[in-house]
Design a protein around this motif. Structure first.
Motif, PDB file in Angstrom:
ATOM      1  N   LYS A  44      -8.327  12.692  -2.198  1.00  0.00           N
ATOM      2  CA  LYS A  44      -8.776  13.352  -0.973  1.00  0.00           C
ATOM      3  C   LYS A  44      -7.808  13.265   0.203  1.00  0.00           C
ATOM      4  N   ALA A  45      -6.813  12.418   0.118  1.00  0.00           N
ATOM      5  CA  ALA A  45      -5.959  12.132   1.272  1.00  0.00           C
ATOM      6  C   ALA A  45      -5.254  13.353   1.831  1.00  0.00           C
ATOM      7  N   GLU A  46      -4.582  14.097   0.980  1.00  0.00           N
ATOM      8  CA  GLU A  46      -3.778  15.212   1.493  1.00  0.00           C
ATOM      9  C   GLU A  46      -4.644  16.282   2.143  1.00  0.00           C
ATOM     10  N   ASP A  56      -8.831  -1.468   2.426  1.00  0.00           N
ATOM     11  CA  ASP A  56      -9.143  -2.807   1.929  1.00  0.00           C
ATOM     12  C   ASP A  56      -7.994  -3.205   1.020  1.00  0.00           C
ATOM     13  N   MET A  57      -7.553  -4.425   1.146  1.00  0.00           N
ATOM     14  CA  MET A  57      -6.413  -4.864   0.359  1.00  0.00           C
ATOM     15  C   MET A  57      -6.798  -5.174  -1.088  1.00  0.00           C
ATOM     16  N   MET A  58      -7.974  -5.772  -1.290  1.00  0.00           N
ATOM     17  CA  MET A  58      -8.382  -6.172  -2.626  1.00  0.00           C
ATOM     18  C   MET A  58      -9.599  -5.375  -3.074  1.00  0.00           C
ATOM     19  N   MET A  59      -9.368  -4.470  -4.002  1.00  0.00           N
ATOM     20  CA  MET A  59     -10.444  -3.646  -4.562  1.00  0.00           C
ATOM     21  C   MET A  59     -10.309  -3.653  -6.073  1.00  0.00           C
ATOM     22  N   PRO A  60     -11.411  -3.482  -6.780  1.00  0.00           N
ATOM     23  CA  PRO A  60     -11.311  -3.391  -8.240  1.00  0.00           C
ATOM     24  C   PRO A  60     -10.601  -2.099  -8.647  1.00  0.00           C
ATOM     25  N   GLY A  61      -9.875  -2.161  -9.717  1.00  0.00           N
ATOM     26  CA  GLY A  61      -9.201  -0.977 -10.246  1.00  0.00           C
ATOM     27  C   GLY A  61      -7.850  -0.731  -9.615  1.00  0.00           C
ATOM     28  N   MET A  62      -7.820  -0.582  -8.314  1.00  0.00           N
ATOM     29  CA  MET A  62      -6.582  -0.258  -7.617  1.00  0.00           C
ATOM     30  C   MET A  62      -6.611  -0.928  -6.249  1.00  0.00           C
ATOM     31  N   THR A  63      -5.640  -1.762  -5.966  1.00  0.00           N
ATOM     32  CA  THR A  63      -5.614  -2.460  -4.681  1.00  0.00           C
ATOM     33  C   THR A  63      -5.227  -1.502  -3.551  1.00  0.00           C
ATOM     34  N   GLY A  64      -5.385  -1.976  -2.340  1.00  0.00           N
ATOM     35  CA  GLY A  64      -4.958  -1.182  -1.190  1.00  0.00           C
ATOM     36  C   GLY A  64      -3.462  -0.922  -1.205  1.00  0.00           C
ATOM     37  N   VAL A  65      -2.696  -1.920  -1.615  1.00  0.00           N
ATOM     38  CA  VAL A  65      -1.240  -1.760  -1.716  1.00  0.00           C
ATOM     39  C   VAL A  65      -0.911  -0.671  -2.733  1.00  0.00           C
ATOM     40  N   GLU A  66      -1.498  -0.748  -3.907  1.00  0.00           N
ATOM     41  CA  GLU A  66      -1.250   0.275  -4.942  1.00  0.00           C
ATOM     42  C   GLU A  66      -1.688   1.653  -4.454  1.00  0.00           C
ATOM     43  N   THR A  67      -2.782   1.699  -3.712  1.00  0.00           N
ATOM     44  CA  THR A  67      -3.298   2.973  -3.211  1.00  0.00           C
ATOM     45  C   THR A  67      -2.330   3.613  -2.228  1.00  0.00           C
ATOM     46  N   ILE A  68      -1.857   2.865  -1.242  1.00  0.00           N
ATOM     47  CA  ILE A  68      -0.973   3.462  -0.243  1.00  0.00           C
ATOM     48  C   ILE A  68       0.369   3.845  -0.858  1.00  0.00           C
ATOM     49  N   VAL A  69       0.860   3.053  -1.787  1.00  0.00           N
ATOM     50  CA  VAL A  69       2.109   3.397  -2.473  1.00  0.00           C
ATOM     51  C   VAL A  69       1.939   4.715  -3.230  1.00  0.00           C
ATOM     52  N   ILE A  71      -0.338   7.137  -2.691  1.00  0.00           N
ATOM     53  CA  ILE A  71      -0.544   8.249  -1.755  1.00  0.00           C
ATOM     54  C   ILE A  71       0.790   8.699  -1.176  1.00  0.00           C
ATOM     55  N   ARG A  72       1.598   7.760  -0.772  1.00  0.00           N
ATOM     56  CA  ARG A  72       2.888   8.114  -0.164  1.00  0.00           C
ATOM     57  C   ARG A  72       3.844   8.743  -1.174  1.00  0.00           C
ATOM     58  N   ALA A  73       3.716   8.384  -2.432  1.00  0.00           N
ATOM     59  CA  ALA A  73       4.585   8.949  -3.464  1.00  0.00           C
ATOM     60  C   ALA A  73       4.161  10.355  -3.871  1.00  0.00           C
ATOM     61  N   GLN A  74       2.868  10.663  -3.744  1.00  0.00           N
ATOM     62  CA  GLN A  74       2.342  11.916  -4.286  1.00  0.00           C
ATOM     63  C   GLN A  74       1.971  12.950  -3.236  1.00  0.00           C
ATOM     64  N   THR A  75       2.133  12.624  -1.964  1.00  0.00           N
ATOM     65  CA  THR A  75       1.682  13.554  -0.931  1.00  0.00           C
ATOM     66  C   THR A  75       2.725  13.692   0.165  1.00  0.00           C
ATOM     67  N   SER A  76       2.402  14.506   1.140  1.00  0.00           N
ATOM     68  CA  SER A  76       3.278  14.683   2.304  1.00  0.00           C
ATOM     69  C   SER A  76       2.943  13.681   3.402  1.00  0.00           C
ATOM     70  N   LEU A  77       2.196  12.647   3.080  1.00  0.00           N
ATOM     71  CA  LEU A  77       1.697  11.698   4.071  1.00  0.00           C
ATOM     72  C   LEU A  77       2.527  10.417   4.133  1.00  0.00           C
ATOM     73  N   LYS A  78       3.817  10.527   3.848  1.00  0.00           N
ATOM     74  CA  LYS A  78       4.690   9.359   3.770  1.00  0.00           C
ATOM     75  C   LYS A  78       4.807   8.585   5.077  1.00  0.00           C
ATOM     76  N   GLU A  79       4.697   9.271   6.199  1.00  0.00           N
ATOM     77  CA  GLU A  79       4.903   8.638   7.503  1.00  0.00           C
ATOM     78  C   GLU A  79       3.610   8.207   8.186  1.00  0.00           C
ATOM     79  N   VAL A  80       2.474   8.444   7.564  1.00  0.00           N
ATOM     80  CA  VAL A  80       1.197   8.085   8.187  1.00  0.00           C
ATOM     81  C   VAL A  80       1.044   6.565   8.172  1.00  0.00           C
TER      82      VAL A  80
END
Length: 128
Positions: A44-46, A56-69, A71-80
């Protein structure tokens, strides 16, 4: 980025999502999209095009770190800017990731009344 208004909030705990939504939307006046998982946020991000990510940093399945990495790799939202929400212990363990990927971290439990201003302050500092 003093006039940002859209926050994408990623949190797996429904109670925390509800409290954060009330704080951000009702008290802070932000437009908020909430996602219960990293995968949902990636999907939904883009389309939402947030001005800030609050994850949230610690979530089941995918952490916050993994999520932001992802999102930034797959969208135009690299600078957000991203802000993590986490416990003090997790923030201490992940200082390098927070410094590299985010403009800051908000410690849980958080003060709902202070949350909008904490986010504004972190984003303002990162823009200067």
């Amino acid at each position: 980025m003093n006039d940002f208004r859209k926050i994408l909030h990623v949190e797996d705990d429904p109670d925390i999502r509800e409290i954060a939504y009330l704080a951000l939307a009702e008290l802070g006046g932000f437009e908020v999209l909430q996602c219960a998982s990293g995968m949902e946020a990636i999907e939904k991000a883009e389309a939402f095009s947030p001005d800030v990510f609050l994850l949230d940093m610690m979530m089941p399945g995918m952490t916050g770190v993994e999520t932001i990495v992802a999102i930034r790799a797959q969208t135009s939202l690299k600078e957000v800017p991203a802000i993590f929400m986490t416990s003090k212990n997790i923030a201490t363990e992940h200082q390098d990731e927070i410094r590299t990927l985010a403009v800051g971290a908000i410690q849980k439990p958080f003060d709902p009344v202070a949350l909008p201003d904490q986010i504004r302050s972190m984003v303002a500092k990162s823009a200067s």
